[in-house]
Scaffold this active site. Sequence first.
Site, short mmCIF file in Angstrom:
data_model
loop_
_atom_site.label_atom_id
_atom_site.label_comp_id
_atom_site.label_asym_id
_atom_site.label_seq_id
_atom_site.Cartn_x
_atom_site.Cartn_y
_atom_site.Cartn_z
N ARG A 1 0.87 -1.18 0.00
CA ARG A 1 0.00 0.00 0.00
C ARG A 1 0.90 1.23 0.00
O ARG A 1 2.02 1.18 0.54
CB ARG A 1 -0.92 0.00 1.22
N ARG B 1 -1.10 -1.93 -6.73
CA ARG B 1 -1.18 -3.09 -5.84
C ARG B 1 -1.88 -4.26 -6.55
O ARG B 1 -1.44 -5.41 -6.45
CB ARG B 1 -1.94 -2.69 -4.57
N HIS C 1 -3.90 2.59 -6.16
CA HIS C 1 -4.16 1.25 -5.64
C HIS C 1 -4.12 0.20 -6.75
O HIS C 1 -3.93 -1.00 -6.47
CB HIS C 1 -5.52 1.21 -4.93
N HIS D 1 -3.14 -9.70 3.41
CA HIS D 1 -4.56 -9.94 3.65
C HIS D 1 -4.73 -10.81 4.90
O HIS D 1 -3.89 -11.66 5.20
CB HIS D 1 -5.20 -10.65 2.46
N TYR E 1 -9.27 -11.50 -6.29
CA TYR E 1 -8.46 -11.94 -7.43
C TYR E 1 -8.82 -13.33 -7.94
O TYR E 1 -8.01 -13.95 -8.66
CB TYR E 1 -6.97 -11.92 -7.04
N LYS F 1 -1.78 -1.99 7.44
CA LYS F 1 -3.19 -1.65 7.70
C LYS F 1 -3.76 -2.49 8.83
O LYS F 1 -4.52 -2.01 9.65
CB LYS F 1 -4.00 -1.86 6.42
#
Length: 334
Positions: free
Chosen positions: A191, A280, A277, A303, A313, A216
């Site tokens: 990020r 990413r 983004h 994640h 994805y 995050k």
Amino acid sequence: MAVDDLWISKRTGERTPRHGIGKRYRVRVAGHPSRSFALLKPAQAWERKLLTEVPRRHVDVTVEQLVGMWLDGKRNLTPKGLEAATGAAKHVRAEWGPLHPKAVTKHEAQAWLSGQGWSASLQHKVSQCLKGALAIAVSVGAIEENPAETLSKSRQVRRDPLYMTVEDLRELADAAGGSPMVWLLATTGLRVGECIALDVGDVDTKRRRLRVRQSKGGQGRDVPVPASVLAMLPLRGRGRTEPLFVGPRGRLDQRGWSRDVFEPARKAIGRPDLHVHDLRHTAASLAIASGADVKQVQAMLGHKSAAMTLDVYAGLFNRGLDDVGVRMDGLLAD
């Protein structure tokens, strides 16, 4: 009722004559003597304790004060998360700030939330702020029920990710003045906030890894970086504690980089729809194309679960299904 900062003027933001002298925070709650504290958290805890001791009919609190208490509980968020919470709080304060929470009805709150023309994302953030502030009002006995508990929000429509080819990526990086940060974002999946927070010492050239310390989710992770991109990074002759990417005032500013580097570059290559983004997303697509499985992509992106990775994805992983049959035929033929 308030926790007053005796060292900083609330009106001007400047230092007061008492700055650095004595205890900094003073708690004032009607019906109780004021009390001073050296640290903010004990002061806030004392204020909450006094509020819960006040009989329900005597709780005199405004939505403004409740929003402040709600924000105090968000100080552990990432800078971006705290910025979003603060922005939501401004909207709630502007509409309901001076009122007692009893004046907030579900009908009026719903009409206000739905009538502002806000995006689904902003509606969600604002409703969470109002709901959180009024939950505090319930906990201190100012109101019996939370009128914002079941507010309806517009459904958030997820924007489809944009994936760049290596050729597109090279064109973007060239338009950005050869920015190594473009390459780093598009090959590691960092990020942008994580990338800007990197120090020189977070780059392990021997293992070809980056150590992300500020993520995050609050947990660190190691991220692989291609050797060709590693060679672009400004490492030579620099101390381990120096910011990896610097701007005119020290560590690179996220907004400044997006405004001065990324936005002009995307326009120059005719891609005004491209978001930071998407770099990413591009990293995820390149990793999957190179043979990474879902758990490896999950670890790279940070994640919380493989399900989250697949949710975004899955289509990229499905592209490899055609090869499964071909590889299986090869096994059967042996």
